[in-house]
Scaffold this motif. Structure first.
Motif, PDB file in Angstrom:
ATOM      1  N   VAL A 181       0.697  -1.213   0.075  1.00  0.00           N
ATOM      2  CA  VAL A 181       0.309  -0.026   0.181  1.00  0.00           C
ATOM      3  C   VAL A 181       0.817   1.308   0.124  1.00  0.00           C
ATOM      4  CG1 VAL A 181      -1.795   1.392   1.185  1.00  0.00           C
ATOM      5  CG2 VAL A 181      -1.838  -1.362   1.073  1.00  0.00           C
ATOM      6  N   LEU A 182       0.548   2.173  -0.981  1.00  0.00           N
ATOM      7  CA  LEU A 182       1.517   3.283  -1.139  1.00  0.00           C
ATOM      8  C   LEU A 182       0.833   4.601  -0.525  1.00  0.00           C
ATOM      9  CD1 LEU A 182       2.423   3.006  -4.902  1.00  0.00           C
ATOM     10  CD2 LEU A 182       3.627   2.227  -2.978  1.00  0.00           C
ATOM     11  N   GLU A 198       7.915   2.578  -0.623  1.00  0.00           N
ATOM     12  CA  GLU A 198       8.405   1.668  -1.131  1.00  0.00           C
ATOM     13  C   GLU A 198       9.738   0.971  -0.308  1.00  0.00           C
ATOM     14  OE1 GLU A 198       9.294   1.717  -5.176  1.00  0.00           O
ATOM     15  OE2 GLU A 198       7.302   2.571  -5.570  1.00  0.00           O
ATOM     16  N   GLU A 199      10.510   2.026   0.266  1.00  0.00           N
ATOM     17  CA  GLU A 199      11.548   1.938   1.085  1.00  0.00           C
ATOM     18  C   GLU A 199      11.102   1.354   2.488  1.00  0.00           C
ATOM     19  OE1 GLU A 199      13.639   5.558   1.050  1.00  0.00           O
ATOM     20  OE2 GLU A 199      14.581   5.144  -0.811  1.00  0.00           O
ATOM     21  N   ARG A 200      10.203   1.606   2.737  1.00  0.00           N
ATOM     22  CA  ARG A 200       9.476   1.114   4.094  1.00  0.00           C
ATOM     23  C   ARG A 200       8.196   0.528   3.907  1.00  0.00           C
ATOM     24  NH1 ARG A 200       7.776   4.487   7.590  1.00  0.00           N
ATOM     25  NH2 ARG A 200       7.769   6.204   6.135  1.00  0.00           N
ATOM     26  N   PRO A 201       8.142  -0.710   3.296  1.00  0.00           N
ATOM     27  CA  PRO A 201       6.699  -1.456   3.022  1.00  0.00           C
ATOM     28  C   PRO A 201       5.996  -1.447   4.088  1.00  0.00           C
ATOM     29  CG  PRO A 201       8.486  -2.815   2.706  1.00  0.00           C
ATOM     30  CD  PRO A 201       9.181  -1.373   2.899  1.00  0.00           C
ATOM     31  N   ASP A 202       6.651  -1.758   5.366  1.00  0.00           N
ATOM     32  CA  ASP A 202       5.966  -1.927   6.525  1.00  0.00           C
ATOM     33  C   ASP A 202       4.677  -0.767   6.929  1.00  0.00           C
ATOM     34  OD1 ASP A 202       7.836  -0.395   7.070  1.00  0.00           O
ATOM     35  OD2 ASP A 202       8.613  -1.468   9.217  1.00  0.00           O
ATOM     36  N   SER A 203       5.310   0.526   6.473  1.00  0.00           N
ATOM     37  CA  SER A 203       4.488   1.646   6.731  1.00  0.00           C
ATOM     38  C   SER A 203       2.998   1.584   5.837  1.00  0.00           C
ATOM     39  CB  SER A 203       5.159   2.930   6.594  1.00  0.00           C
ATOM     40  OG  SER A 203       5.195   2.852   5.331  1.00  0.00           O
ATOM     41  N   GLY A 204       3.224   0.803   4.629  1.00  0.00           N
ATOM     42  CA  GLY A 204       1.967   0.604   3.948  1.00  0.00           C
ATOM     43  C   GLY A 204       1.280  -0.291   4.698  1.00  0.00           C
ATOM     44  N   ASP A 205       1.858  -1.371   5.500  1.00  0.00           N
ATOM     45  CA  ASP A 205       1.049  -2.413   6.143  1.00  0.00           C
ATOM     46  C   ASP A 205       0.205  -1.801   6.883  1.00  0.00           C
ATOM     47  OD1 ASP A 205       2.185  -4.284   4.519  1.00  0.00           O
ATOM     48  OD2 ASP A 205       3.775  -4.679   5.854  1.00  0.00           O
ATOM     49  N   ILE A 206       0.703  -0.579   7.717  1.00  0.00           N
ATOM     50  CA  ILE A 206       0.021  -0.059   8.870  1.00  0.00           C
ATOM     51  C   ILE A 206      -1.334   0.647   8.065  1.00  0.00           C
ATOM     52  CG2 ILE A 206      -0.083   1.721  10.423  1.00  0.00           C
ATOM     53  CD1 ILE A 206       2.797   1.180  11.047  1.00  0.00           C
TER      54      ILE A 206
END
Length: 798
Positions: free
Chosen positions: A529-530, A599-607
C-alpha cells in the motif's frame, strides 16, 4: 348484475381502510374491494412479528381507524376489529380489473365479469402490484412460493431463497434456526440491503450458516431441484422448498388504462394529482403509496381527508398546522402559497408532486436571513442542503480573501458537497441580501434523490461542476471548464472494487467525491500500500502526464463515488492553463517522492492497510492507542464512564492490534454514518464539529447497533443515579469512580436505548478518554493524519 354506490374504494391498504371507515361513519353508501382474502395485504405479508413504525412522530393521526407502532399481528388485529366496529362494507377476493367512465358515472369491472357503478372512486392499490415470479420452466412446482409468513413453520428442510433485497435476507436469516438455507444472488454483492441486513447475511455466509451462490440465476425448476446459471456453467441445488423474494411489478399499466396521467415517463413518476388527491380523471382519487405517501400514518390521513372532500366538507390536512409552524418565517402567505413558490422557484424541488412536497417540508426548515448572516462556515461538519426560494447568497471561494465570492441567486441550491462527501464544508456562505432559504436535512435529501430520478440528475449536474472547480481547478473560470464538465461521468464502486489496475493504458483522471481509495503497487511479489486518498482528492494524473501505463492499482476502501474526468478534455484544459498544469505536475512530483519513501519502508504501507481495514477509510475521527506507551490503567474507560453516567462507551482491550498500534472498540464517526441510515426516530445526528451522537428521541429499536459494522453501539438500560464523591468517601455509597459493572436487574419501567461515543462533544476539554490518559498513549485522529501516525510509529518522529 350491476350494483350502485356513492363511493367505491379499491384496495384495503392503510389509506383504503381509513377511507372506508370514514365513509361508513358518515353513512355513505360504499364498498371496499380487496383482491385477497384479508385486509392490508402488504402488511399481512410482512414476516411474522415484524415491528411496524408509526412515523413521522410529529404528525397527528386523523382517521377513524386506530394505529400505533407495534408488531404486525397487533396492527392487523386492530384493523380487523375496526372494520367490524364501523361496519365497513368490505368484499374480499374481489379484484377490480377495469375502471371506466367519469365523475358520477363510473363503471368498475370486478373479477372480470361483474360490473359495479360508482359516483366516485378512491384508488388505494399501493405500488407493489403483482409479485414477480421466477420466470423459468417448472416454476409452478407446488413448493415454490413468493412470501414467507413465519420462518418457524418449517423445520429440517433445505430451503433456497432467491433474491438479494432486505425481504430475502430477513427470510433467509429467520429460516436458519431450524433449516439448512441457501441464498441465490444474481449479482456479486447485496448492494440493495440495509446495513444491518448486510452485516447479518455476510456474517452468516462467512460463518457457513448460510450457503450463497453469487452471480447466479435460476435456469429451471424440477421437483426437489433448482438448476442455476453460474459463471462456471449450470449448477444443481437440491432443495425441499424455494422462496423467491423478487419484488413486484408496479401497477402503472392498470392505472394508465383507467385514463390516469402520470407526471412523466420516469420509472419513479407518480400519477398527476391535485392538492385534494384527485387524478386527471375527475372524480377518481388516489391515496396512499401510489399518491407518493408510503408511510402508514400519512396514508391513513389521506383516506380520511379524501372522503370528506368528496362529501363537500371543508377538511384541514393533518399536517397543515405543522407546516404553518414551519413556514412562520414567511409572513402573509398561506401554506399552499409557500409550497407553490417553492416549486415555481426551485428547480431541484419542482419534480415532486405537491403531496410529496408537503411530506418533504415537514422535515425541512425555512429561514429568513439578512445580508451578511452566516449560513454555514468553512470546515463546519454539517450536511444540510439549502435551496434559495428568494434572494441570493455569497460563497467565499478564497479562505484568505473574504471579498472573493461567487453569488448564487433564486432557484439555486448549495451544501450538496458536504452531503455527498460526508466531509467538512469547503466554503463559508453568507446571505447576499434579504433571502428565504429552505434547509433540508441529510436524510430527507437522500430520500429525495434516491426516489426521484430527475432530482438526482439536477444534484449530480451541479455537483460535478462544483466539485471539479473546487478540488481540481479552483482558480479557473467556470466557463473554461465547460468541456471538462460536460464529458465527466459519475462512477460508483463497492468496497474492494478496482478503479485503476496497475499496467493499464488508460489515462482518465478520477475525482473522489465520496468514500476513499487505497493505492498499491506490486513489489517483491506482494501488494504494498502506497497511500490512502480520501474524498475531495483526485487520482490518475500520473498516467495522463507521463503517457505511460498505470503505475499502481487503485481500489475503493469503502463504498465510493468518483467523477471520471475525460483524459482528452483535461489535457486540452492543461494546455490552455499553464498555471494549473504546473500545480498538477507539482502534486505529481510530491506523490512520486511519497511513493518512493513507502517503497523503502513497505511496513508503513501495512499499517495503512491495517487501519483502513478497521474502518478508517470512512472515519472522520477514531481512537487509537499506542500500546508501547499504554500502562493498562484503564483511566480512559473510567473517564468515559464518569462522563456518561456510569457507562463506558469504549472497550480498551477489545479490538485488533498491529505492532504497537491498537484500535479499541470505539465509534469511528463515519463520513456517512451507517447508524443513521435506518433510524426510524431520527435520533442520530452529526454535530457541527463532526461528532455523531444519539439524542433522547431513541426508541430502543436497535437498528443502529445492528447496522454498525464495527460493533461500537450498545443497547443498555439507563444506570441508576450515582452517589456523589462525598457520599462514596464518607458513607461507602455506590461503586466509586469509573464504570459500575455490578450486575443489576432491569429498572422497572425502563427500556434499553442505544449508547455510543459522542467524542464528549459538550465538554470543553475534549474527549475524556484522551485527556485522562497519563502517558499520552490514547489519541484521536482523522484519516488525513494516517501518514503522520505511520511516521511517528515506525520512525519515532513526532
Amino acid at each position: 348484475m350491476t350494483t350502485e354506490f356513492d363511493i367505491v374504494i379499491v384496495g384495503s391498504g392503510p389509506a383504503g381502510l381509513s377511507a372506508a371507515a370514514r365513509a361508513a361513519k358518515r353513512g355513505v353508501n360504499h364498498v371496499l374491494f380487496e383482491r385477497t382474502d384479508h385486509a392490508s395485504d402488504t402488511i399481512y405479508k410482512y414476516q411474522k412479528k415484524k415491528f411496524v413504525m408509526a412515523t413521522p412522530d410529529v404528525l397527528p393521526l386523523q382517521s377513524d381507524m386506530q394505529f400505533a407502532a407495534g408488531v404486525r399481528e397487533d396492527i392487523l388485529g386492530t384493523w380487523d376489529a375496526g372494520l367490524d366496529e364501523h361496519a365497513v362494507n368490505i368484499r374480499y377476493n374481489a379484484e377490480v380489473t377495469a375502471i371506466e367512465g367519469a365523475k358520477g358515472d363510473f363503471t368498475l369491472t370486478v373479477n372480470g365479469n361483474e360490473t359495479v357503478k360508482a359516483k366516485h372512486v378512491i384508488m388505494s392499490i399501493g405500488v407493489q402490484g403483482n409479485l414477480r415470479q421466477l420466470g423459468v420452466d417448472g416454476q409452478d412446482w407446488e413448493r415454490v412460493q413468493y412470501q414467507l409468513d413465519d420462518p418457524l413453520e418449517y423445520d429440517g428442510e433445505t430451503i433456497v431463497v432467491v433474491g438479494a433485497g432486505d425481504a430475502a435476507i430477513e427470510n433467509a436469516i429467520g429460516l436458519t434456526e431450524q433449516n439448512e438455507v441457501i441464498i441465490i444472488n444474481r449479482k456479486g454483492e447485496f448492494a440493495r440491503a440495509k446495513q444491518g441486513n448486510l452485516n447479518a447475511i455476510n456474517g452468516a455466509i462467512e460463518n457457513e450458516v448460510i450457503e450463497c451462490y453469487f452471480n447466479a440465476s435460476p435456469a429451471r425448476v424440477e421437483p426437489g431441484l433448482l438448476v442455476l446459471k453460474t459463471p462456471e456453467g449450470e449448477a444443481e441445488v437440491k432443495c425441499d422448498r424455494i422462496i423467491a423474494r423478487l419484488g413486484a411489478n408496479p401497477p402503472r399499466r392498470f392505472v394508465e388504462a383507467c385514463g390516469i396521467k402520470f407526471s412523466s415517463d420516469e420509472p419513479s413518476a407518480l400519477p398527476e394529482l391535485s392538492a385534494k388527491y384527485e387524478s386527471s380523471v375527475e372524480g377518481l382519487y388516489i391515496v396512499g403509496a401510489l399518491a407518493g405517501y408510503p408511510l402508514i400514518k400519512q396514508a391513513m390521513n389521506q383516506g380520511f381527508e379524501v372522503v370528506e372532500t368528496i362529501l363537500g366538507n371543508p377538511v384541514r390536512p393533518a399536517d397543515e398546522a405543522l407546516l404553518e409552524e414551519r413556514f412562520a418565517a414567511i409572513e402573509g402567505m398561506a401554506v399552499g402559497e409557500v409550497l407553490e413558490a417553492i416549486q415555481n422557484n426551485v428547480p431541484l424541488l419542482s419534480h415532486m408532486s405537491r403531496l410529496q412536497l408537503r411530506e418533504f417540508m415537514l422535515e425541512s426548515r425555512i429561514h429568513r436571513v439578512r445580508p451578511k448572516d452566516i449560513i454555514f462556515e468553512r470546515n463546519d461538519f454539517t450536511n444540510s442542503v439549502y435551496s434559495i426560494v428568494d434572494g441570493a447568497v455569497d460563497i467565499q471561494i478564497n479562505p484568505n480573501d473574504p471579498n472573493e465570492v461567487v453569488t448564487l441567486r433564486t432557484g439555486a441550491f448549495f451544501g450538496e458537497m458536504g452531503l455527498l462527501s460526508g466531509r467538512r464544508r469547503t466554503a463559508t456562505i453568507l446571505a447576499h441580501e434579504d433571502s428565504i432559504l429552505v434547509e433540508t436535512p441529510r436524510r430527507a435529501m437522500l430520500k429525495l434523490i434516491s426516489s426521484i430520478d430527475a432530482a438526482k440528475r439536477v444534484i449530480d449536474e451541479a455537483a460535478i461542476s462544483r466539485q471539479i472547480q473546487t478540488h481540481l481547478a479552483p482558480n479557473i473560470d467556470p466557463a473554461l471548464l465547460e468541456e471538462v464538465v460536460s464529458t465527466a461521468t459519475i462512477e460508483s464502486f463497492s468496497a474492494g472494487d478496482v478503479m485503476i489496475e496497475e499496467g493499464e493504458t488508460t489515462d482518465d483522471v478520477y475525482l473522489i467525491r465520496s468514500g476513499s481509495m487505497m493505492v498499491s503497487r506490486r513489489i517483491g511479489g506482494r501488494d504494498v500500500v502506497l497511500s490512502y486518498i480520501p474524498a475531495g482528492n483526485y487520482v490518475g494524473e500520473m498516467a495522463l502526464l507521463t503517457e505511460a501505463p498505470r503505475s499502481a492499482t487503485v481500489k475503493a476502501t469503502v463504498a465510493a463515488e468518483t467523477i471520471k474526468v475525460d483524459a482528452g478534455a483535461f489535457k486540452r484544459l492543461l494546455e490552455r492553463e499553464p498555471a494549473l498544469k504546473s500545480e498538477i505536475e507539482a502534486r505529481f512530483r510530491d506523490r512520486l517522492v511519497q511513493n518512493v519513501e513507502v517503497e523503502e519502508r513497505p511496513d508503513s504501507g501495512d499499517i495503512i492497510d491495517f487501519l483502513v481495514n478497521q474502518g478508517l477509510g470512512e472515519a472522520t475521527d477514531v481512537l487509537l492507542i499506542d500500546e508501547a506507551l499504554c500502562v493498562r490503567c484503564d483511566n480512559c474507560e473510567k473517564a468515559c464512564a464518569e462522563t456518561h453516567g456510569g457507562k463506558s462507551r469504549l472497550k480498551r482491550e477489545a479490538g485488533p492490534t498491529f505492532g504497537t498500534l491498537h484500535v479499541p472498540t470505539s465509534c469511528r464517526h463515519c463520513e456517512h454514518p451507517h447508524c443513521m441510515s435506518d433510524c426510524p426516530a431520527d435520533a442520530i445526528h452529526r454535530a457541527p464539529n463532526g461528532e455523531v451522537f444519539i439524542d433522547e428521541k431513541c426508541i430502543g429499536c436497535g437498528n443502529c447497533a445492528r447496522d454498525c459494522p464495527y460493533n461500537v453501539i450498545h443497547m443498555a438500560y439507563p444506570p441508576p443515579p450515582k452517589p456523589g464523591l462525598l457520599q462514596w468517601l464518607l458513607l461507602g455509597m455506590g461503586p466509586g469512580p469509573g464504570e459500575d459493572k455490578t450486575p443489576r436487574a432491569k429498572p422497572e419501567g425502563a427500556r434499553e436505548t442505544a449508547t455510543k461515543c459522542d467524542m464528549c462533544k459538550d465538554i470543553a476539554g475534549g474527549p475524556s478518554c484522551v485527556s485522562a490518559c497519563p502517558t499520552g498513549a490514547a489519541i484521536r485522529v482523522n484519516p488525513e493524519e494516517f501518514f503522520s501516525i505511520t511516521a511517528s510509529t515506525k520512525s519515532g518522529r513526532a
